[in-house]
Design an enzyme around this catalytic site. Structure first.
Site, PDB file in Angstrom:
ATOM      1  N   LYS A 277      60.136   0.874  76.448  1.00 58.23           N
ATOM      2  CA  LYS A 277      60.005   0.789  77.913  1.00 58.23           C
ATOM      3  C   LYS A 277      61.335   0.446  78.600  1.00 58.23           C
ATOM      4  CE  LYS A 277      55.103  -0.559  77.808  1.00 58.23           C
ATOM      5  NZ  LYS A 277      54.100  -1.564  78.289  1.00 58.23           N
TER       6      LYS A 277
ATOM      7  N   GLU B   8      48.451  11.769  73.489  1.00 65.91           N
ATOM      8  CA  GLU B   8      49.756  11.348  74.023  1.00 65.91           C
ATOM      9  C   GLU B   8      50.897  12.148  73.370  1.00 65.91           C
ATOM     10  OE1 GLU B   8      48.178   6.829  75.085  1.00 65.91           O
ATOM     11  OE2 GLU B   8      49.523   7.098  73.382  1.00 65.91           O
TER      12      GLU B   8
ATOM     13  N   ASN C 255      57.207  -5.658  78.616  1.00 70.23           N
ATOM     14  CA  ASN C 255      56.909  -6.016  77.223  1.00 70.23           C
ATOM     15  C   ASN C 255      57.407  -4.978  76.198  1.00 70.23           C
ATOM     16  OD1 ASN C 255      54.983  -4.092  77.680  1.00 70.23           O
ATOM     17  ND2 ASN C 255      53.234  -5.371  77.144  1.00 70.23           N
TER      18      ASN C 255
ATOM     19  N   TYR D  19      49.152   6.016  82.794  1.00 66.75           N
ATOM     20  CA  TYR D  19      48.393   4.756  82.814  1.00 66.75           C
ATOM     21  C   TYR D  19      47.145   4.847  83.705  1.00 66.75           C
ATOM     22  CZ  TYR D  19      51.677   1.979  80.048  1.00 66.75           C
ATOM     23  OH  TYR D  19      52.432   1.459  79.022  1.00 66.75           O
TER      24      TYR D  19
ATOM     25  N   HIS E 135      55.118   0.488  74.230  1.00 70.45           N
ATOM     26  CA  HIS E 135      53.728   0.971  74.272  1.00 70.45           C
ATOM     27  C   HIS E 135      53.402   1.569  72.914  1.00 70.45           C
ATOM     28  CE1 HIS E 135      50.185   3.430  75.284  1.00 70.45           C
ATOM     29  NE2 HIS E 135      50.782   4.382  74.575  1.00 70.45           N
TER      30      HIS E 135
HETATM   31  P1  GDP Z   1      48.849  -2.872  75.465  1.00 73.81           P
HETATM   32  O1  GDP Z   1      47.925  -1.858  74.843  1.00 73.81           O
HETATM   33  O2  GDP Z   1      49.131  -4.057  74.571  1.00 73.81           O
HETATM   34  O3  GDP Z   1      50.136  -2.249  75.983  1.00 73.81           O
HETATM   35  O4  GDP Z   1      48.101  -3.518  76.716  1.00 73.81           O
HETATM   36  P2  GDP Z   1      47.117  -2.928  77.847  1.00 73.81           P
HETATM   37  O5  GDP Z   1      46.659  -1.550  77.504  1.00 73.81           O
HETATM   38  O6  GDP Z   1      46.112  -3.981  78.114  1.00 73.81           O
HETATM   39  O7  GDP Z   1      48.061  -2.863  79.130  1.00 73.81           O
HETATM   40  C1  GDP Z   1      48.944  -1.794  79.308  1.00 73.81           C
HETATM   41  C2  GDP Z   1      50.241  -2.326  79.851  1.00 73.81           C
HETATM   42  O8  GDP Z   1      50.010  -2.857  81.156  1.00 73.81           O
HETATM   43  C3  GDP Z   1      50.844  -3.509  79.092  1.00 73.81           C
HETATM   44  O9  GDP Z   1      51.590  -3.119  77.963  1.00 73.81           O
HETATM   45  C4  GDP Z   1      51.719  -4.152  80.157  1.00 73.81           C
HETATM   46  O10 GDP Z   1      52.970  -3.476  80.280  1.00 73.81           O
HETATM   47  C5  GDP Z   1      50.908  -3.917  81.414  1.00 73.81           C
HETATM   48  N1  GDP Z   1      50.159  -5.116  81.757  1.00 73.81           N
HETATM   49  C6  GDP Z   1      49.041  -5.618  81.169  1.00 73.81           C
HETATM   50  N2  GDP Z   1      48.649  -6.768  81.767  1.00 73.81           N
HETATM   51  C7  GDP Z   1      49.561  -6.977  82.775  1.00 73.81           C
HETATM   52  C8  GDP Z   1      49.707  -7.997  83.767  1.00 73.81           C
HETATM   53  O11 GDP Z   1      48.935  -8.950  83.848  1.00 73.81           O
HETATM   54  N3  GDP Z   1      50.775  -7.862  84.620  1.00 73.81           N
HETATM   55  C9  GDP Z   1      51.645  -6.793  84.557  1.00 73.81           C
HETATM   56  N4  GDP Z   1      52.647  -6.714  85.424  1.00 73.81           N
HETATM   57  N5  GDP Z   1      51.527  -5.829  83.625  1.00 73.81           N
HETATM   58  C10 GDP Z   1      50.508  -5.920  82.759  1.00 73.81           C
END
Ligand code: GDP
Length: 140
Positions: free
Chosen positions: A11, A128, A114, A51, A117
């Site tokens: 990212k 994807e 973070n 997303y 992905h």
């Molecule tokens: P992943 O599968 O571990 O990437 O997590 P998710 O699918 O739950 O979320 C997708 C992405 O959304 C995450 O990798 C983060 O970059 C973002 N994200 C998730 N929760 C938050 C949040 O509370 N705040 C923000 N800014 N981004 C978030």
């Protein structure tokens, strides 16, 4: 166990800090092979499409603007049990909860920024990979 492919994105927080090599070294140390990768700069519309599953979430705007804020590196990773293995190597979504040695523990800045992905299922990995690469043949 079957050889699988999974889809990864390094990212913008990581490309900005020029630590894609550090992340690739963590990936390769697990035995996963990087069989395709390219650097692209997503438009906001591409990030919103990627997303779309999160479009009702409060962080959707922040997330998609972040993903379009700088180049990313999209990758295909291959190996035994690659989807689950890469999820393990990535670590918890929030780096504060990620285990030592994981990419997010070692590299991520916050739950939003973070660093990586990874596909959450084999079906999504196929979708994807097809979207970004048009499919990559599994070569042993
Ligand atoms: P992943 O599968 O571990 O990437 O997590 P998710 O699918 O739950 O979320 C997708 C992405 O959304 C995450 O990798 C983060 O970059 C973002 N994200 C998730 N929760 C938050 C949040 O509370 N705040 C923000 N800014 N981004 C978030």
């Amino acid at each position: 166990m079957a050889i699988e492919q999974t889809f990864s994105i390094i990212k913008p927080d990581a490309t900005r800090r020029n630590i894609t090599g550090k992340i690739n070294a963590i990936i390769e140390a697990t035995g996963l092979r990087i069989v395709a990768q390219k650097r692209i700069h997503m438009t906001l519309a591409q990030a919103q499409q990627f997303y779309a599953v999160h479009r009702e979430r409060p962080f959707f705007g922040e997330l998609t603007e972040f993903m379009a804020s700088a180049p990313v590196v999209v990758q295909v990773l291959q190996g035994e049990n690659a989807v689950a293995k890469y999820r393990e190597v990535m670590g918890a979504t929030n780096p504060a909860n990620a285990a030592p040695g994981t990419i997010r523990k070692e590299c991520a800045l916050s739950v939003g920024e973070n660093s990586v992905h990874g596909s959450d299922s084999l079906d999504n990995a196929k979708i994807e990979i097809a979207h970004f690469f048009g499919g990559i043949e599994i070569v042993g």
